[in-house]
Structures are given as C-alpha cells and as structure tokens.
Write a protein that holds these residues in place. Sequence first.
Motif, PDB file in Angstrom:
ATOM      1  N   SER A  79       6.524  -8.656 -16.339  1.00 42.00           N
ATOM      2  CA  SER A  79       6.886  -8.455 -15.140  1.00 42.00           C
ATOM      3  C   SER A  79       7.986  -7.470 -14.857  1.00 42.00           C
ATOM      4  O   SER A  79       8.272  -7.020 -13.580  1.00 42.00           O
ATOM      5  CB  SER A  79       7.437  -9.995 -14.332  1.00 42.00           C
ATOM      6  N   LYS A  80       8.546  -7.187 -15.757  1.00 38.75           N
ATOM      7  CA  LYS A  80       9.677  -6.180 -15.481  1.00 38.75           C
ATOM      8  C   LYS A  80       9.208  -4.601 -15.416  1.00 38.75           C
ATOM      9  O   LYS A  80       9.945  -3.585 -14.996  1.00 38.75           O
ATOM     10  CB  LYS A  80      10.695  -6.190 -16.699  1.00 38.75           C
ATOM     11  N   TYR A  81       7.774  -4.635 -15.640  1.00 38.50           N
ATOM     12  CA  TYR A  81       7.542  -3.208 -15.865  1.00 38.50           C
ATOM     13  C   TYR A  81       6.066  -2.816 -14.690  1.00 38.50           C
ATOM     14  O   TYR A  81       5.522  -3.612 -14.152  1.00 38.50           O
ATOM     15  CB  TYR A  81       6.794  -2.831 -17.266  1.00 38.50           C
ATOM     16  N   HIS A  82       6.296  -1.566 -14.536  1.00 34.30           N
ATOM     17  CA  HIS A  82       5.198  -1.078 -13.459  1.00 34.30           C
ATOM     18  C   HIS A  82       3.963  -0.851 -14.045  1.00 34.30           C
ATOM     19  O   HIS A  82       2.804  -1.319 -13.712  1.00 34.30           O
ATOM     20  CB  HIS A  82       5.655   0.393 -12.729  1.00 34.30           C
ATOM     21  N   THR A  83       3.866  -0.261 -15.380  1.00 33.95           N
ATOM     22  CA  THR A  83       2.650   0.252 -16.002  1.00 33.95           C
ATOM     23  C   THR A  83       2.732  -0.392 -17.558  1.00 33.95           C
ATOM     24  O   THR A  83       3.984  -0.333 -18.067  1.00 33.95           O
ATOM     25  CB  THR A  83       2.513   1.654 -16.125  1.00 33.95           C
ATOM     26  N   VAL A  84       1.852  -0.976 -17.900  1.00 32.54           N
ATOM     27  CA  VAL A  84       1.793  -1.857 -19.386  1.00 32.54           C
ATOM     28  C   VAL A  84       0.675  -0.935 -20.133  1.00 32.54           C
ATOM     29  O   VAL A  84      -0.780  -0.785 -19.445  1.00 32.54           O
ATOM     30  CB  VAL A  84       1.560  -2.963 -19.233  1.00 32.54           C
ATOM     31  N   ILE A  85       0.634  -0.313 -21.175  1.00 32.73           N
ATOM     32  CA  ILE A  85      -0.383   0.102 -22.004  1.00 32.73           C
ATOM     33  C   ILE A  85      -0.390  -0.681 -23.256  1.00 32.73           C
ATOM     34  O   ILE A  85       0.527  -0.655 -23.998  1.00 32.73           O
ATOM     35  CB  ILE A  85       0.044   1.580 -22.557  1.00 32.73           C
ATOM     36  N   LEU A 105      -1.860  -9.718 -15.542  1.00 35.52           N
ATOM     37  CA  LEU A 105      -2.223  -9.899 -14.172  1.00 35.52           C
ATOM     38  C   LEU A 105      -1.404 -11.022 -13.589  1.00 35.52           C
ATOM     39  O   LEU A 105      -1.021 -10.887 -12.557  1.00 35.52           O
ATOM     40  CB  LEU A 105      -3.711 -10.469 -14.430  1.00 35.52           C
ATOM     41  N   ASN A 106      -0.993 -12.176 -14.633  1.00 34.53           N
ATOM     42  CA  ASN A 106      -0.045 -12.980 -13.861  1.00 34.53           C
ATOM     43  C   ASN A 106       1.454 -12.327 -13.560  1.00 34.53           C
ATOM     44  O   ASN A 106       1.888 -12.730 -12.669  1.00 34.53           O
ATOM     45  CB  ASN A 106       0.220 -14.091 -15.013  1.00 34.53           C
ATOM     46  N   ALA A 107       1.835 -11.300 -14.146  1.00 34.01           N
ATOM     47  CA  ALA A 107       3.015 -10.678 -14.012  1.00 34.01           C
ATOM     48  C   ALA A 107       2.984  -9.865 -12.986  1.00 34.01           C
ATOM     49  O   ALA A 107       4.327  -9.340 -12.406  1.00 34.01           O
ATOM     50  CB  ALA A 107       3.499  -9.843 -15.469  1.00 34.01           C
ATOM     51  N   GLY A 108       1.846  -9.469 -12.468  1.00 33.27           N
ATOM     52  CA  GLY A 108       1.846  -8.486 -11.190  1.00 33.27           C
ATOM     53  C   GLY A 108       2.111  -7.149 -11.549  1.00 33.27           C
ATOM     54  O   GLY A 108       2.570  -6.530 -10.614  1.00 33.27           O
ATOM     55  N   VAL A 109       1.797  -6.634 -12.980  1.00 35.21           N
ATOM     56  CA  VAL A 109       1.928  -5.695 -13.022  1.00 35.21           C
ATOM     57  C   VAL A 109       1.120  -4.397 -12.313  1.00 35.21           C
ATOM     58  O   VAL A 109      -0.090  -4.807 -11.952  1.00 35.21           O
ATOM     59  CB  VAL A 109       1.452  -5.098 -14.643  1.00 35.21           C
ATOM     60  N   LYS A 110       1.717  -3.225 -11.919  1.00 33.55           N
ATOM     61  CA  LYS A 110       0.874  -2.461 -10.860  1.00 33.55           C
ATOM     62  C   LYS A 110      -0.223  -1.776 -11.474  1.00 33.55           C
ATOM     63  O   LYS A 110      -1.400  -1.459 -10.909  1.00 33.55           O
ATOM     64  CB  LYS A 110       1.979  -1.410 -10.553  1.00 33.55           C
ATOM     65  N   ARG A 111      -0.062  -1.450 -12.983  1.00 31.69           N
ATOM     66  CA  ARG A 111      -0.990  -0.694 -13.446  1.00 31.69           C
ATOM     67  C   ARG A 111      -1.225  -1.017 -14.848  1.00 31.69           C
ATOM     68  O   ARG A 111      -0.137  -1.124 -15.726  1.00 31.69           O
ATOM     69  CB  ARG A 111      -0.998   0.831 -13.483  1.00 31.69           C
ATOM     70  N   TYR A 112      -2.518  -1.139 -15.502  1.00 27.17           N
ATOM     71  CA  TYR A 112      -2.607  -1.719 -16.957  1.00 27.17           C
ATOM     72  C   TYR A 112      -3.616  -0.751 -17.497  1.00 27.17           C
ATOM     73  O   TYR A 112      -4.885  -0.490 -17.142  1.00 27.17           O
ATOM     74  CB  TYR A 112      -3.149  -3.040 -16.929  1.00 27.17           C
TER      75      TYR A 112
END
Length: 303
Positions: A79-85, A105-112
């Motif tokens: 949840s601390k991050y905008h984008t997760v790779i 998805l639960n964290a509400g990441v903006k882009r994955y």
Amino acid sequence: MSPPPSILIIGLGELGTAILHSLLSHPARPPTTQISLLRRPSSLTSPSPETTHLASLGITFEPGDFVHDPLPQLTTTFSKYHTVIQASGFGLPPGTQSRVSEAVLNAGVKRYFPWQFGLDYPAIGKGSDQDLFDEMLAVREMLAAQDKTGWTVVSTGLFMSFLVYEKGFGVVDLERRRVTALGGWEDEVTVTEVGDIGRVVAELVYVPDGTEDKVVYVAGDTVSYGEVAEVLERVYGGEWRREVLSGDAAAEEARRKPGDGMAKYRSVFAAGKGTAWEVERTVNYERGMKMVGLEEYVRRMKK
C-alpha cells in the motif's frame, strides 16, 4: 497517466536486476521517482556489497517476504507504493503469484506488472500439461475482474538464456552439440533477451501510452527450431545432431513424469500453441526499440 512517484520491485534475480537498471537509466525517469526493492529482513541486517552498491544509486529497501508474509502484512507493505513489479517467478510454491496479486489489489496499488513474463497463456488454455500455467490464467482473471488497479501483462516468450543455456529444457545441448525440435523443425518459438525485457518494462512504466489494462507482446526474435539449429551451426561451427520430440511423445513423457517440471514445459511447447508470435505485433516493434536477435545473442555469449 503521470509518472509513478514510487515503484516497488519484487525479486532481484536475472529479470529483477535488468528491470531495476533499466528503470534507473530510462531517460523519462523523473528525478522524484523513488525506486525500492523488496528484500527479506535477514538480508538487510548484514548488507552485501550488492546492497551497498544499490543504496549508493539511490535505491531504498523495503523489508518483506512475499512468499511467507501473511496476506494482510503484504497488503500493508504494497500500500506504500504507486507501482508494483513482480519480477520473481521461478521455483515458487504454487499459489504464490495469486497471493501476491491479491495483496496488490487489496492494497489499492495504482499500477501492477504481474509475473506473466512468458507465453500466451489464454492461447494455451486451461488444463495444459504445465499446471502452473493455470495460475497465470487465474491471475489474469483476477485483474480483469476489477477496475481500481491498473495493470499491464508483458508476454515475452522464453528468455533467450533459457532456450540456449538451460540444458534441462532439452532444446539445446552445447556439450553434445545437439538440437531438439519441440513438435517439429518448422514450429516456432518467441525469445527475448532479459536485458531487453528490462528495457521494455521500464519504457511501459514511464511511458504507458495505451498499455494500461491490457496484454502487450514483446519479442527479441521469433524463430523456428530449424533456425535455432542453423544459428548454432553458424556460430559454433561443425556438425550438430538434430532430433525431434513430437507433440505426442512430449505429452506422453509429461504423463510418465508428473513431477518433472521441464517435461511439462516441453509438452506445452511441443503442442505449439501460445509459444510464438510475430515480431511485427509487439510493443517493441511499434515503438521502434532495437532488440537483440538470437544469433547476435549467441555470438555475444560465446565470446
């Protein structure tokens, strides 16, 4: 879409390292974008020379274990991050990719960017001999069923190193100078050099331009097994023995060896579905990105 203020990379293997360095060097990277790596807490208590070097480049480290951390803990971390790779995918317990995706998805990441750096799994379909591919399809269904987290699936084909230097895969045996066609000599396979995969991922992170919520294809080369043999003959010289593992024979081998992951891979490739696509339909072709071809790669690695 504005550039991401923060990026978390999971995994620092061959692919994760390539993505990391491409993210650092991409000309569109904003100076304010923070790049972080997920690292096991134990690896951070006594930093390695590699960790120290990465820190000197401005990389920060997020403690966490994506395989063993409970789902709520992973969710808080992401949840601390905008984008997760997700750049780690080999040799993991079944269900790991689904759990990581659920936490994202639960964290509400903006882009994955999920671990999908491989084949055209929908073309292969559910119930293939490589049962791990069913999880890849489940992750895609999970992503498509929601609209809060943007995602990009990057289909790369095989890593070139895997095709040429993974003896256990069974296509190229350099020691015995043997090439085995999976299916037949005219059957094709798409391959991409890992450094080029890193470059494409960085490009899509910083310049998404129509790649959100979709599958994109990447290819360094698409070659027949006959062409693979010809490349090896040109680069290494001499005679190479050619053998064929038919689709039926590969499927029978997978049935006889249910615990052999490589046999499962061979069966899928010998079936010839979802393992190759035209270079002209790739995002790297559309964007004019020069990629390493198979022969160039083999010559480079031979030196």
